[in-house]
Design a protein around this motif. Structure first.
Motif, PDB file in Angstrom:
ATOM      1  N   ALA A  28      21.091 -14.440  44.114  1.00 22.09           N
ATOM      2  CA  ALA A  28      19.919 -14.240  43.270  1.00 22.09           C
ATOM      3  C   ALA A  28      18.647 -14.410  44.078  1.00 22.09           C
ATOM      4  CB  ALA A  28      19.930 -15.228  42.109  1.00 22.09           C
ATOM      5  N   VAL A  29      17.615 -13.676  43.666  1.00 17.53           N
ATOM      6  CA  VAL A  29      16.279 -13.792  44.232  1.00 17.53           C
ATOM      7  C   VAL A  29      15.339 -14.114  43.079  1.00 17.53           C
ATOM      8  CG1 VAL A  29      14.419 -12.582  45.448  1.00 17.53           C
ATOM      9  CG2 VAL A  29      16.809 -12.090  46.021  1.00 17.53           C
ATOM     10  N   LYS A  30      14.465 -15.101  43.273  1.00 11.41           N
ATOM     11  CA  LYS A  30      13.532 -15.503  42.228  1.00 11.41           C
ATOM     12  C   LYS A  30      12.115 -15.460  42.778  1.00 11.41           C
ATOM     13  CE  LYS A  30      12.660 -19.156  38.870  1.00 11.41           C
ATOM     14  NZ  LYS A  30      13.222 -20.379  38.287  1.00 11.41           N
ATOM     15  N   PHE A  31      11.236 -14.776  42.060  1.00 12.95           N
ATOM     16  CA  PHE A  31       9.813 -14.766  42.364  1.00 12.95           C
ATOM     17  C   PHE A  31       9.092 -15.525  41.258  1.00 12.95           C
ATOM     18  CE2 PHE A  31      11.169 -10.746  44.391  1.00 12.95           C
ATOM     19  CZ  PHE A  31      10.669 -10.935  45.669  1.00 12.95           C
ATOM     20  N   ILE A  32       8.198 -16.396  41.634  1.00 10.06           N
ATOM     21  CA  ILE A  32       7.334 -17.090  40.677  1.00 10.06           C
ATOM     22  C   ILE A  32       5.914 -16.656  41.003  1.00 10.06           C
ATOM     23  CG2 ILE A  32       6.547 -19.302  39.773  1.00 10.06           C
ATOM     24  CD1 ILE A  32       9.225 -20.480  40.800  1.00 10.06           C
ATOM     25  N   CYS A  33       5.266 -16.055  40.030  1.00 16.67           N
ATOM     26  CA  CYS A  33       3.944 -15.465  40.231  1.00 16.67           C
ATOM     27  C   CYS A  33       2.960 -16.160  39.290  1.00 16.67           C
ATOM     28  CB  CYS A  33       3.999 -13.975  39.946  1.00 16.67           C
ATOM     29  SG  CYS A  33       5.418 -13.150  40.715  1.00 16.67           S
ATOM     30  N   PRO A  34       2.341 -17.265  39.734  1.00 21.41           N
ATOM     31  CA  PRO A  34       1.522 -18.081  38.830  1.00 21.41           C
ATOM     32  C   PRO A  34       0.122 -17.545  38.571  1.00 21.41           C
ATOM     33  CG  PRO A  34       1.587 -19.089  40.985  1.00 21.41           C
ATOM     34  CD  PRO A  34       2.503 -17.880  41.045  1.00 21.41           C
ATOM     35  N   GLU A  35      -0.249 -16.432  39.189  1.00 21.14           N
ATOM     36  CA  GLU A  35      -1.616 -15.929  39.046  1.00 21.14           C
ATOM     37  C   GLU A  35      -1.678 -14.516  38.474  1.00 21.14           C
ATOM     38  OE1 GLU A  35      -3.134 -16.396  42.989  1.00 21.14           O
ATOM     39  OE2 GLU A  35      -3.354 -18.564  42.764  1.00 21.14           O
ATOM     40  N   PHE A  36      -0.720 -14.151  37.631  1.00 21.67           N
ATOM     41  CA  PHE A  36      -0.716 -12.816  37.041  1.00 21.67           C
ATOM     42  C   PHE A  36      -1.865 -12.698  36.041  1.00 21.67           C
ATOM     43  CE2 PHE A  36       0.462  -9.769  33.744  1.00 21.67           C
ATOM     44  CZ  PHE A  36       0.762  -8.656  34.505  1.00 21.67           C
ATOM     45  N   THR A  37      -2.589 -11.593  36.108  1.00 17.43           N
ATOM     46  CA  THR A  37      -3.650 -11.333  35.139  1.00 17.43           C
ATOM     47  C   THR A  37      -3.578  -9.886  34.677  1.00 17.43           C
ATOM     48  OG1 THR A  37      -5.249 -10.775  36.871  1.00 17.43           O
ATOM     49  CG2 THR A  37      -5.241 -13.049  36.097  1.00 17.43           C
ATOM     50  N   SER A  38      -3.949  -9.692  33.438  1.00 20.58           N
ATOM     51  CA  SER A  38      -4.126  -8.365  32.851  1.00 20.58           C
ATOM     52  C   SER A  38      -5.257  -8.524  31.837  1.00 20.58           C
ATOM     53  CB  SER A  38      -2.836  -7.872  32.190  1.00 20.58           C
ATOM     54  OG  SER A  38      -2.449  -8.740  31.142  1.00 20.58           O
ATOM     55  N   VAL A  39      -5.558  -7.469  31.114  1.00 21.56           N
ATOM     56  CA  VAL A  39      -6.598  -7.577  30.084  1.00 21.56           C
ATOM     57  C   VAL A  39      -6.064  -7.079  28.747  1.00 21.56           C
ATOM     58  CG1 VAL A  39      -8.548  -7.409  31.684  1.00 21.56           C
ATOM     59  CG2 VAL A  39      -7.631  -5.338  30.658  1.00 21.56           C
ATOM     60  N   CYS A  40      -6.588  -7.658  27.685  1.00 20.50           N
ATOM     61  CA  CYS A  40      -6.234  -7.235  26.334  1.00 20.50           C
ATOM     62  C   CYS A  40      -6.714  -5.800  26.130  1.00 20.50           C
ATOM     63  CB  CYS A  40      -6.876  -8.170  25.319  1.00 20.50           C
ATOM     64  SG  CYS A  40      -6.613  -7.634  23.601  1.00 20.50           S
ATOM     65  N   PRO A  41      -5.847  -4.911  25.643  1.00 20.03           N
ATOM     66  CA  PRO A  41      -6.253  -3.518  25.476  1.00 20.03           C
ATOM     67  C   PRO A  41      -7.267  -3.307  24.350  1.00 20.03           C
ATOM     68  CG  PRO A  41      -4.079  -3.853  24.553  1.00 20.03           C
ATOM     69  CD  PRO A  41      -4.457  -5.128  25.253  1.00 20.03           C
ATOM     70  N   LYS A  42      -7.408  -4.274  23.470  1.00 18.18           N
ATOM     71  CA  LYS A  42      -8.357  -4.141  22.364  1.00 18.18           C
ATOM     72  C   LYS A  42      -9.700  -4.805  22.662  1.00 18.18           C
ATOM     73  CE  LYS A  42      -7.331  -2.559  18.713  1.00 18.18           C
ATOM     74  NZ  LYS A  42      -7.596  -1.221  18.233  1.00 18.18           N
ATOM     75  N   THR A  43      -9.669  -5.996  23.253  1.00 19.80           N
ATOM     76  CA  THR A  43     -10.914  -6.755  23.460  1.00 19.80           C
ATOM     77  C   THR A  43     -11.419  -6.705  24.894  1.00 19.80           C
ATOM     78  OG1 THR A  43      -9.803  -8.827  24.021  1.00 19.80           O
ATOM     79  CG2 THR A  43     -10.193  -8.379  21.665  1.00 19.80           C
ATOM     80  N   GLY A  44     -10.543  -6.380  25.840  1.00 23.20           N
ATOM     81  CA  GLY A  44     -10.926  -6.394  27.242  1.00 23.20           C
ATOM     82  C   GLY A  44     -10.974  -7.785  27.847  1.00 23.20           C
ATOM     83  N   GLN A  45     -10.596  -8.805  27.057  1.00 19.14           N
ATOM     84  CA  GLN A  45     -10.604 -10.165  27.571  1.00 19.14           C
ATOM     85  C   GLN A  45      -9.423 -10.376  28.512  1.00 19.14           C
ATOM     86  OE1 GLN A  45     -10.830 -13.083  24.491  1.00 19.14           O
ATOM     87  NE2 GLN A  45     -12.914 -12.538  23.931  1.00 19.14           N
ATOM     88  N   PRO A  46      -9.616 -11.236  29.519  1.00 22.70           N
ATOM     89  CA  PRO A  46      -8.528 -11.459  30.480  1.00 22.70           C
ATOM     90  C   PRO A  46      -7.390 -12.279  29.885  1.00 22.70           C
ATOM     91  CG  PRO A  46     -10.354 -12.920  30.951  1.00 22.70           C
ATOM     92  CD  PRO A  46     -10.808 -12.002  29.847  1.00 22.70           C
ATOM     93  N   ASP A  47      -6.188 -11.973  30.322  1.00 21.49           N
ATOM     94  CA  ASP A  47      -4.991 -12.726  29.975  1.00 21.49           C
ATOM     95  C   ASP A  47      -4.388 -13.235  31.277  1.00 21.49           C
ATOM     96  OD1 ASP A  47      -4.922 -12.343  27.124  1.00 21.49           O
ATOM     97  OD2 ASP A  47      -4.356 -10.270  27.506  1.00 21.49           O
ATOM     98  N   PHE A  48      -3.900 -14.473  31.243  1.00 21.36           N
ATOM     99  CA  PHE A  48      -3.343 -15.116  32.424  1.00 21.36           C
ATOM    100  C   PHE A  48      -1.909 -15.533  32.144  1.00 21.36           C
ATOM    101  CE2 PHE A  48      -7.866 -15.893  32.144  1.00 21.36           C
ATOM    102  CZ  PHE A  48      -8.317 -15.474  33.387  1.00 21.36           C
ATOM    103  N   ALA A  49      -1.055 -15.409  33.148  1.00 21.54           N
ATOM    104  CA  ALA A  49       0.350 -15.769  32.958  1.00 21.54           C
ATOM    105  C   ALA A  49       0.970 -16.218  34.267  1.00 21.54           C
ATOM    106  CB  ALA A  49       1.139 -14.587  32.409  1.00 21.54           C
ATOM    107  N   THR A  50       2.055 -16.959  34.119  1.00 18.97           N
ATOM    108  CA  THR A  50       2.989 -17.161  35.212  1.00 18.97           C
ATOM    109  C   THR A  50       4.170 -16.245  34.914  1.00 18.97           C
ATOM    110  OG1 THR A  50       2.339 -19.456  35.593  1.00 18.97           O
ATOM    111  CG2 THR A  50       4.518 -18.794  36.380  1.00 18.97           C
ATOM    112  N   LEU A  51       4.474 -15.371  35.861  1.00 16.36           N
ATOM    113  CA  LEU A  51       5.618 -14.471  35.713  1.00 16.36           C
ATOM    114  C   LEU A  51       6.783 -15.005  36.536  1.00 16.36           C
ATOM    115  CD1 LEU A  51       4.251 -10.835  36.100  1.00 16.36           C
ATOM    116  CD2 LEU A  51       4.800 -12.052  34.006  1.00 16.36           C
TER     117      LEU A  51
END
Length: 157
Positions: free
Chosen positions: A43-66
């Motif tokens: 198995a290979v595991k990636f932890i991505c603690p700085e993922f960002t995207s934006v809400c398609p309705k408000t344009g506000q940023p969303d943050f996640a750990t992937l």
């Protein structure tokens, strides 16, 4: 030890000296290399603690750990290209669930792994945290059964 075989022929971004960042969804930046350990599963595991995207309705940023986990088959994703691909979501407008499913789809198409799963732990906004999960198991194999079992086991906990 440097690889002397052709397995790195498709890797162009790593060690290139210059990095171009895409500021909107860019699956074309993903690169693979050959799996050198076909004799056993691992198995290979990636932890991505700085993922960002934006809400398609408000344009506000969303943050996640992937969390991206996979059991490779013939090809593996090159980590710098994965970083650049995930960065390309920074200004991309999609709901959390869509981001996770798009990433799953793109990585499956790229590598054709035996098994792959993507979990997004998005930071709460408005008092609600969303943690979408999507997975894949190679059809008609034990990996498809694993995917179904993992999905049932993780759903609604």
């Amino acid at each position: 030890m440097m690889r002397s075989d052709d397995s790195m022929r498709s890797v162009h971004l790593l060690g290139s000296g210059h990095t171009d960042y895409a500021f909107d969804y860019a699956p074309h930046v993903l690169e693979t290399f050959d799996n050198q350990h076909l004799d056993h599963d691992y198995a290979v595991k990636f932890i991505c603690p700085e993922f960002t995207s934006v809400c398609p309705k408000t344009g506000q940023p969303d943050f996640a750990t992937l969390y991206i986990n996979y059991w490779p088959h013939l090809k593996m994703v090159e980590s710098k290209s994965l970083k650049l691909y995930l960065f390309s979501f920074r200004n991309h407008g999609d709901f959390h669930e869509d981001c996770v499913n798009i990433i799953r789809r793109d990585l499956v198409a790229l590598m054709q792994p035996k098994y792959l799963e993507v979990l997004g732990e998005f930071t709460p906004r408005g008092g609600i945290a969303i943690h979408p999960y999507a997975n894949y198991g190679e059809p008609n194999t034990e990996y498809a059964n694993l995917a179904a079992a993992r999905l049932r086991g993780l759903a609604f906990k």
